[in-house]
Each structure stands twice: as structure tokens, then as C-alpha cells.
Enzyme design. Structure first.
Site, PDB file in Angstrom:
ATOM      1  NE  ARG A 102       1.656   0.601  -0.783  1.00 55.92           N
ATOM      2  CZ  ARG A 102       1.710   1.569   0.144  1.00 55.92           C
ATOM      3  NH1 ARG A 102       2.634   2.513   0.067  1.00 55.92           N
ATOM      4  NH2 ARG A 102       0.848   1.591   1.142  1.00 55.92           N
ATOM      5  CG  HIS A 129      -4.415   2.051   1.512  1.00 57.28           C
ATOM      6  ND1 HIS A 129      -3.844   0.848   1.860  1.00 57.28           N
ATOM      7  CD2 HIS A 129      -3.549   3.019   1.925  1.00 57.28           C
ATOM      8  CE1 HIS A 129      -2.683   1.091   2.464  1.00 57.28           C
ATOM      9  NE2 HIS A 129      -2.479   2.392   2.514  1.00 57.28           N
ATOM     10  CD  GLN A 132      -3.862   3.978   6.617  1.00 56.80           C
ATOM     11  OE1 GLN A 132      -2.713   3.751   6.271  1.00 56.80           O
ATOM     12  NE2 GLN A 132      -4.177   4.395   7.841  1.00 56.80           N
ATOM     13  CG  ASP A 220      -4.679  10.206   1.138  1.00 59.19           C
ATOM     14  OD1 ASP A 220      -3.527  10.384   1.601  1.00 59.19           O
ATOM     15  OD2 ASP A 220      -4.929   9.354   0.257  1.00 59.19           O
ATOM     16  CB  CYS A 260      -3.671   7.009   5.345  1.00 62.94           C
ATOM     17  SG  CYS A 260      -3.339   7.930   3.834  1.00 62.94           S
ATOM     18  NE  ARG A 288      -1.868   0.124   7.199  1.00 70.18           N
ATOM     19  CZ  ARG A 288      -1.146   0.494   6.133  1.00 70.18           C
ATOM     20  NH1 ARG A 288      -0.785   1.752   5.982  1.00 70.18           N
ATOM     21  NH2 ARG A 288      -0.851  -0.378   5.172  1.00 70.18           N
TER      22      ARG A 288
HETATM   23  N1  NVA Z   1      -3.650   8.158  -1.656  1.00 69.30           N
HETATM   24  C1  NVA Z   1      -2.270   7.917  -1.275  1.00 69.30           C
HETATM   25  C2  NVA Z   1      -2.202   7.055  -0.065  1.00 69.30           C
HETATM   26  C3  NVA Z   1      -0.811   6.789   0.423  1.00 69.30           C
HETATM   27  C4  NVA Z   1      -0.751   5.874   1.599  1.00 69.30           C
HETATM   28  C5  NVA Z   1      -1.530   7.285  -2.435  1.00 69.30           C
HETATM   29  O1  NVA Z   1      -2.080   6.392  -3.092  1.00 69.30           O
HETATM   30  O2  NVA Z   1      -0.399   7.699  -2.696  1.00 69.30           O
HETATM   31  N1   CP Z   2      -0.365   4.911   4.854  1.00 71.41           N
HETATM   32  C1   CP Z   2       0.479   4.117   4.159  1.00 71.41           C
HETATM   33  O1   CP Z   2       0.075   3.193   3.460  1.00 71.41           O
HETATM   34  O2   CP Z   2       1.787   4.434   4.301  1.00 71.41           O
HETATM   35  P1   CP Z   2       3.005   3.879   3.431  1.00 71.41           P
HETATM   36  O3   CP Z   2       2.823   4.428   2.035  1.00 71.41           O
HETATM   37  O4   CP Z   2       4.223   4.422   4.107  1.00 71.41           O
HETATM   38  O5   CP Z   2       2.970   2.381   3.418  1.00 71.41           O
END
Ligand code: NVA
Ligand code: CP
Length: 301
Positions: A102, A129, A132, A220, A260, A288
Site C-alpha cells: 500500500r 484500489h 477493494q 468515498d 469502502c 475483502r
Molecule cells: N480514497 C481513499 C480510500 C481509502 C480506503 C484513500 O485513498 O484514502
Molecule cells: N477500505 C480500505 O482499504 O480500508 P483500510 O484503509 O482500513 O485498509
């Protein structure tokens, strides 16, 4: 399939196979049927950003598959002190059997895959993502029975979630409508991809039009990880882009709402709508686990 770097790389058939495998693994878990497909294998997980769901579902999923999950906090790795991702990839390839990462730039994930010799899974970048959205597609299919011909609506920031939803939805035969502001549009590469689907994709500023007749409405956060400094500006810009009862009146009466998570109640979704759809949203979070186990089995078995 060698890696899961982005949904753009997958065919509709590959996505369907992953969803079928995810359903099977979910069934086996619920019925106490052991499924140690990755016995003796190790997954390294590199986190450059915070996570609850991704971390816990990958870690638990790997244990359920008989493997060993290794959480590698980037701040404790040499990568956090500037060791190139290319070298990290070549070193980790000598020790472990797969990497979940990540991070910010999609280029880092692509470089890990290019320089390493083990499967790489994108656990969220600024661009996509994919894990997700596999869980999202799995959840929609569970509730609706199929995906083809359904209308997906996404309201809000044209971010990593919007990008992956557009790709996943279109590849699975859904129509996809995105409502956002001109300055927060999805990535140009995603819009080019979507243009190939003709009328199946629409991009608009009109949230009611995007939600009209929708089978599933998604949203989101307005400020993603790394954009905290712009949170107030984005909050002002996106006021009016909220998923609430007024918006949902445009969708089909049995429309789903997915998020998400984490959710910001009172911003991209109001508390009432969130709670009215909590069963779907937390099934989505659960999925997930199953979807990522399917990815790990497909890549690492
Ligand atoms: N768009 C958000 C998704 C988090 C799971 C981010 O990148 O922070
Ligand atoms: N939706 C998601 O990816 O959650 P986290 O940021 O908690 O991993």
C-alpha cells in the site's frame, strides 16, 4: 495472471474467476472446511499508509490459507530511509513468496513487479484500489445475483476508488455513471479506457442524473490519504455531492449503497443512509477477506 497491480490489467474472465474463487473460499470458511492452499508460503505486506481492513484481512486471510503473513511497516524498513524499491523487490524475492504493498505512486508497485520475481498485489495506490473493488463486485453479485446490465453510480472525488470502480464495473458489463467536479475527474488513463465503452460510461456534474435508475450507489472520502492538507478546500468544493435520501430517491427502490470505509458521516454520506445500508456496507468490508484470499491463491499457489 502474475500480479494484481491494477484492474486495468485484468480481463473480465479473470475477474469472474477471482469472484467465483472468492465465493468458494467464503463458503468453505463458513462451513469449517479447511483450505490450506498456501501452506508454507509467506506474504510480506508493506504499508506506506494507514490501514485497518487491508491489513487485518490480508493477515487473517494468509493464516486461514495456511501461510505466514509478515507485516512490514515502511517506516521500519530501509525503504523508509530511501532504499530504492527496485532493490527491495530483488531482496524480498529471495525470502518470501508474495508482496502486498500500500503506497502512493502506482510506479512503485509496477517497479516492485518489474524488478522482483514474486507476485505483487496492490493494496491501494493513489491510482487504483483493485482489492477493494473486487470485494465490491463480489458483494453486488451476492445481493443482485449477477453484474451484467446493472447500473453503478459513483458520487464524489475522482480518486483511486472511482478509477477502479469504473474499470471493474465496465469490464463486468455494468453501466457506470460518475458524478464529480471538473477539477476532480478520474485519471485521464481511466477516462481513455472508459471512452472505449461508449454509452456504458457517463461522466457528469449532475448527481441526480448519475443516480437515476441506479442499482448500486457508491461513494468515498473527499480527501484521500496524503490529501489531508486539502481537506477543508475539498469539503467546500464537494458540498452537495452527498449520498443521502434525496439522492437515493433517484435510484431504484432496491438500490444498494456501498462505501469502502472509513466513512465520514455528514460529508460524502449522511448518517441515516449509512445506517440504512449498514448490512451491505459491512458485508462489503467482510468480502475483502474472501476476495483477497482468492487473489493470493490465484497468484501464489
Ligand atoms: N480514497 C481513499 C480510500 C481509502 C480506503 C484513500 O485513498 O484514502
Ligand atoms: N477500505 C480500505 O482499504 O480500508 P483500510 O484503509 O482500513 O485498509
Amino acid at each position: 495472471m502474475k500480479h494484481l497491480l491494477k484492474l486495468l490489467d485484468l480481463s473480465g474472465e479473470e475477474i469472474t474467476e477471482l469472484l467465483n474463487q472468492a465465493d468458494q473460499l467464503k463458503y468453505e470458511l463458513k462451513h469449517g472446511i479447511a483450505h490450506p492452499h498456501l501452506k508454507g508460503k509467506t506474504l510480506g505486506m508493506i504499508f506506506q499508509k494507514a490501514s485497518t481492513r487491508t491489513r487485518v484481512s490480508f493477515e487473517t486471510g494468509m493464516v486461514q490459507l495456511g501461510g505466514y503473513p509478515l507485516v512490514l511497516n515502511a517506516s521500519e524498513l530501509q525503504i523508509g530511509r530511501g532504499e530504492p524499491v527496485q532493490d527491495t523487490a530483488r531482496v524480498l524475492s529471495r525470502y518470501i513468496d508474495g508482496i502486498m504493498i500500500r503506497t502512493y505512486g502506482q510506479d512503485e508497485v509496477e517497479a516492485l513487479a518489474e524488478y522482483g520475481s514474486i507476485p505483487v498485489i496492490n493494496g491501494l495506490t493513489d491510482f487504483e484500489h483493485p482489492c477493494q473493488v473486487l470485494a465490491d463486485l463480489m458483494t453486488i453479485r451476492e445481493y443482485k445475483g449477477n453484474l451484467e446490465g446493472l447500473k453503478m453510480c459513483y458520487i464524489g472525488d475522482g480518486n483511486n476508488m472511482a478509477n477502479s470502480l469504473i474499470v471493474g464495473g465496465l469490464k463486468m458489463g455494468m453501466t457506470v455513471a460518475v458524478a464529480t467536479l471538473p477539477e476532480y475527474k478520474p485519471d485521464p488513463a481511466i477516462l481513455t479506457f472508459a471512452a472505449g465503452y461508449g454509452d456504458a460510461f457517463t461522466l457528469t456534474g449532475d448527481i441526480a442524473a448519475a443516480a437515476a435508475g441506479a442499482d448500486v450507489v457508491l461513494t468515498d472520502v473527499w480527501a484521500s490519504m496524503g490529501q489531508e492538507g486539502e481537506a477543508e478546500k475539498r469539503k467546500a468544493a464537494f458540498a452537495g455531492y452527498q449520498v443521502n435520501a434525496v439522492l437515493m430517491a433517484n435510484a431504484k427502490p432496491d438500490a444498494m449503497v456501498l462505501h469502502c470505509l472509513p466513512a465520514h458521516r455528514g460529508e460524502e454520506i449522511d448518517a441515516e443512509t449509512f445506517e440504512a445500508h449498514a448490512a451491505e456496507i459491512f458485508d462489503e468490508a467482510e468480502n475483502r477477506l474472501h476476495a483477497q484470499k482468492a487473489v493470493m491463491v490465484a497468484l501464489m499457489k
